[in-house]
Design an enzyme around this catalytic site. Sequence first.
Site, PDB file in Angstrom:
ATOM      1  N   HIS A  32       3.871   2.814   2.162  1.00 30.98           N
ATOM      2  CA  HIS A  32       3.273   3.619   3.229  1.00 30.98           C
ATOM      3  C   HIS A  32       1.894   4.043   2.737  1.00 30.98           C
ATOM      4  O   HIS A  32       1.698   4.258   1.546  1.00 30.98           O
ATOM      5  CB  HIS A  32       4.145   4.848   3.534  1.00 30.98           C
ATOM      6  CG  HIS A  32       3.578   5.726   4.596  1.00 30.98           C
ATOM      7  ND1 HIS A  32       3.356   5.281   5.877  1.00 30.98           N
ATOM      8  CD2 HIS A  32       3.162   7.020   4.566  1.00 30.98           C
ATOM      9  CE1 HIS A  32       2.837   6.274   6.600  1.00 30.98           C
ATOM     10  NE2 HIS A  32       2.708   7.336   5.821  1.00 30.98           N
ATOM     11  N   CYS A  54      -0.001   1.581   9.235  1.00 30.60           N
ATOM     12  CA  CYS A  54      -0.547   2.725   8.503  1.00 30.60           C
ATOM     13  C   CYS A  54      -1.678   2.319   7.555  1.00 30.60           C
ATOM     14  O   CYS A  54      -2.626   3.078   7.360  1.00 30.60           O
ATOM     15  CB  CYS A  54       0.557   3.467   7.758  1.00 30.60           C
ATOM     16  SG  CYS A  54       1.501   2.443   6.595  1.00 30.60           S
TER      17      CYS A  54
END
Length: 169
Positions: free
Chosen positions: A30, A120
Amino acid sequence: MAAVESFSTTHPGDPQPGDLIEIFRPAYQHWALYLGDGYIINVTPVDEGPPATFASAKSVFSRKARVRMQLLKDVVGNDTYHINNKYDGTYAPLPVEEIIRRAEYLIDQEVSYDLLGNNCEHFVTLLRYGEGVSDQANRAISAIGFVTAAAGAFSLLGLLRSRSRERQY
């Protein structure tokens, strides 16, 4: 190129405003952008609960995301992270003030999300460089392309083999 160090909430690094933060989840990475004073900006699925649960299947299938400003330690949870400005050799980072201004403008906004085309990593690299890039997505697209090509080759071989048998009889 500097050595990559991994940090956890018990051994924090020293990120600077505008740095890209790569957080290691069990199945993927992430990405967030460091704002300063312990805060990051990142995207999470619109209907997602606590930030540390981003690893759920919802994030894979979500088409919308919310831009959130959160404490780095809350987003990292029990995972590890490192500062990873890996694209600095390819793209010139925007001035830090511009990165932060652009990031703050987006806080609490809903944005489109696509695992392969607008994830992301794309989000934070767009803020830092003005260009959305994602090696993670490129690797996935390459793998999908390879599997598709291999499946096509096997189908073609099967077709050729069946035609060759038809001629023999």
